[in-house]
Design an enzyme around this catalytic site. Structure first.
Site, mmCIF file in Angstrom:
data_model
loop_
_atom_site.group_PDB
_atom_site.id
_atom_site.type_symbol
_atom_site.label_atom_id
_atom_site.label_comp_id
_atom_site.label_asym_id
_atom_site.label_seq_id
_atom_site.Cartn_x
_atom_site.Cartn_y
_atom_site.Cartn_z
ATOM 1 N N THR A 1 0.804 -1.212 0.000
ATOM 2 C CA THR A 1 0.000 0.000 0.000
ATOM 3 C C THR A 1 0.844 1.273 0.000
ATOM 4 O O THR A 1 1.838 1.352 0.700
ATOM 5 C CB THR A 1 -0.861 -0.018 1.282
ATOM 6 N N GLY B 1 0.279 -2.972 5.741
ATOM 7 C CA GLY B 1 0.362 -4.287 6.369
ATOM 8 C C GLY B 1 -1.003 -4.935 6.461
ATOM 9 O O GLY B 1 -1.914 -4.599 5.708
ATOM 10 N N ARG C 1 -13.664 -8.039 0.160
ATOM 11 C CA ARG C 1 -12.900 -7.700 1.371
ATOM 12 C C ARG C 1 -12.362 -6.260 1.303
ATOM 13 O O ARG C 1 -11.844 -5.827 0.281
ATOM 14 C CB ARG C 1 -11.743 -8.681 1.521
ATOM 15 N N VAL C 2 -12.515 -5.534 2.372
ATOM 16 C CA VAL C 2 -11.950 -4.186 2.446
ATOM 17 C C VAL C 2 -10.955 -4.157 3.606
ATOM 18 O O VAL C 2 -11.262 -4.630 4.703
ATOM 19 C CB VAL C 2 -13.057 -3.130 2.684
ATOM 20 N N GLY C 3 -9.796 -3.618 3.356
ATOM 21 C CA GLY C 3 -8.773 -3.537 4.399
ATOM 22 C C GLY C 3 -8.820 -2.206 5.133
ATOM 23 O O GLY C 3 -9.830 -1.499 5.128
ATOM 24 N N ASP C 4 -7.715 -1.869 5.730
ATOM 25 C CA ASP C 4 -7.631 -0.631 6.501
ATOM 26 C C ASP C 4 -7.487 0.612 5.624
ATOM 27 O O ASP C 4 -7.854 1.724 6.016
ATOM 28 C CB ASP C 4 -6.418 -0.685 7.444
ATOM 29 N N GLY D 1 -4.352 -5.325 7.078
ATOM 30 C CA GLY D 1 -5.351 -4.293 7.349
ATOM 31 C C GLY D 1 -6.296 -4.631 8.481
ATOM 32 O O GLY D 1 -6.708 -3.743 9.242
HETATM 33 N N1 ASP Z 1 -3.056 -2.606 4.307
HETATM 34 C C1 ASP Z 1 -3.395 -3.242 3.058
HETATM 35 C C2 ASP Z 1 -4.651 -4.028 3.232
HETATM 36 O O1 ASP Z 1 -4.831 -4.664 4.245
HETATM 37 C C3 ASP Z 1 -2.349 -4.135 2.511
HETATM 38 C C4 ASP Z 1 -0.934 -3.626 2.504
HETATM 39 O O2 ASP Z 1 -0.624 -2.605 3.089
HETATM 40 O O3 ASP Z 1 -0.079 -4.257 1.928
HETATM 41 O O4 ASP Z 1 -5.424 -4.052 2.308
#
Ligand code: ASP
Length: 344
Positions: free
Chosen positions: A205, A257, A233-236, A259
């Site tokens: 990200t 990282g 799916r939705v991350g942070d 999420g």
């Molecule tokens: N934070 C992102 C997510 O969880 C992934 C990443 O940072 O690599 O979608």
């Protein structure tokens, strides 16, 4: 003696001139403008943001320009060149936030090249904060964004074909054990290292935070999210307070990282709150990392999360669960990649 008297006095005597300077400096130690961004892929992103910051542009325009730059990279970690979900579809997440707590986000948007600009339109042209999926795409098209072809980038096509052989939904942690300058990587799973042997990067990200000449802060995040995630799916990354938070009185933070772990602790909001309590950006990031690790120490060994923060003085810092998180900084004083400290 108050400051004015001191300065008047200092102006009369040469030896005191230098004392006056250091005294005055203690009133304004801020480094501005400045932009910081996640990963070494942040270097060209910062360069793009810097064009705006150094021309006295706004932090908001700068972070959008930086994010757009990496969204253009076809064989990169974010944008339409990123890795697809387990159904083979690239879905993008992005958000943006300014110095007045205005914010906008899109999640799970498909076939749109610049989700960060759609997020900005959500912020500026709607009463809402987040649009998702088909609704986000419809809004984008209505606002003049072009619907791109569905095709995967070459690197994504290859990675997806490899993943399909086992189709294991087992996120592998994103730990980069090698120093940044000799990181020639091999793919080893959904949370694969940042660079592959051909020099292309994976999904990591892009989160960036900037302070402009006026001292205003803004931030943006853009990503294709966790590779081979469940569709939907939705991350942070597009969640305000998780992947990005800006408080113009205190500072701003972003994350990269796993999420889910960041969402659970409202990670970037927490980092900013720690800075409000007086912690330095690095210490604030560390305390947020500790919050994740202390929740489940065993699980934490299998995770990677990195936080990156800046305070109102333009001081910055980062902290990660594991080794390997790096970030890029650009100001008048520097233009370089830093290695984050880590807890485990
Ligand atoms: N934070 C992102 C997510 O969880 C992934 C990443 O940072 O690599 O979608």
């Amino acid at each position: 003696m108050n400051r004015r008297k001191f300065i008047q006095l200092g102006a009369l005597t040469a030896p005191l001139l230098s004392a006056r300077k250091s005294f005055a400096d203690s009133f304004d130690q801020s480094t501005k403008p400045i932009v910081i961004s996640t990963w070494d892929s942040g270097m060209p992103v910062n360069a793009e943001a810097w064009k705006i910051l150094s021309a006295n542009g706004t932090a908001l325009d700068a972070v959008e320009a930086g994010a757009r730059h990496i969204e253009n990279e076809i064989n990169c970690c974010v944008g339409l060149g990123g890795y697809p979900d387990r159904d083979g579809i690239v879905t993008l997440d992005s958000c943006i936030m300014d110095h007045q707590a205005n914010c906008g986000a899109v999640a799970g948007i498909e076939r749109i090249k610049h989700p960060v600009s759609v997020a900005r339109k959500v912020m500026e042209n709607t009463p809402h904060v987040i649009l998702v999926g088909a609704g986000a795409q419809q809004f984008a098209v209505e606002n003049g964004f072009v619907l791109e072809p569905e095709a995967l980038s070459e690197s994504a096509k290859k990675a997806y074909a490899d993943w399909l052989k086992k189709s294991e939904y087992k996120p592998v942690i994103n730990i980069e054990n090698m120093p940044v300058d000799n990181r020639i990587k091999k793919q080893n799973g959904p949370f694969a290292p940042h660079f592959f042997e051909d020099g292309t990067a994976n999904h990591d990200t892009m989160g960036l935070v900037a302070m402009d000449v006026t001292g205003n802060l803004s931030g943006a995040v853009t990503t294709s999210g966790m590779a081979f995630k469940l569709h939907g799916r939705v991350g942070d990354s597009p969640i305000i307070g998780a992947g990005l938070f800006v408080d113009n009185e205190i500072g701003a933070a972003t994350s990269s990282g796993t999420g889910e772990e960041v969402i659970r602790i409202c990670g970037t909001h927490l980092v900013v709150e720690f800075m409000r309590q007086g912690y330095s950006p690095e210490k604030a990031c560390r305390k947020a990392v500790e919050r994740i690790v202390n929740r489940d120490k065993e699980k934490a060994k299998t995770l990677q999360v990195g936080f990156l923060a800046m305070n109102k003085k333009g001081e910055y810092g980062a902290y990660a669960i594991q080794k390997g998180f790096v970030y890029s900084v650009k100001s008048d004083n520097e233009n370089m990649i830093h290695t984050s400290k880590y807890l485990i």
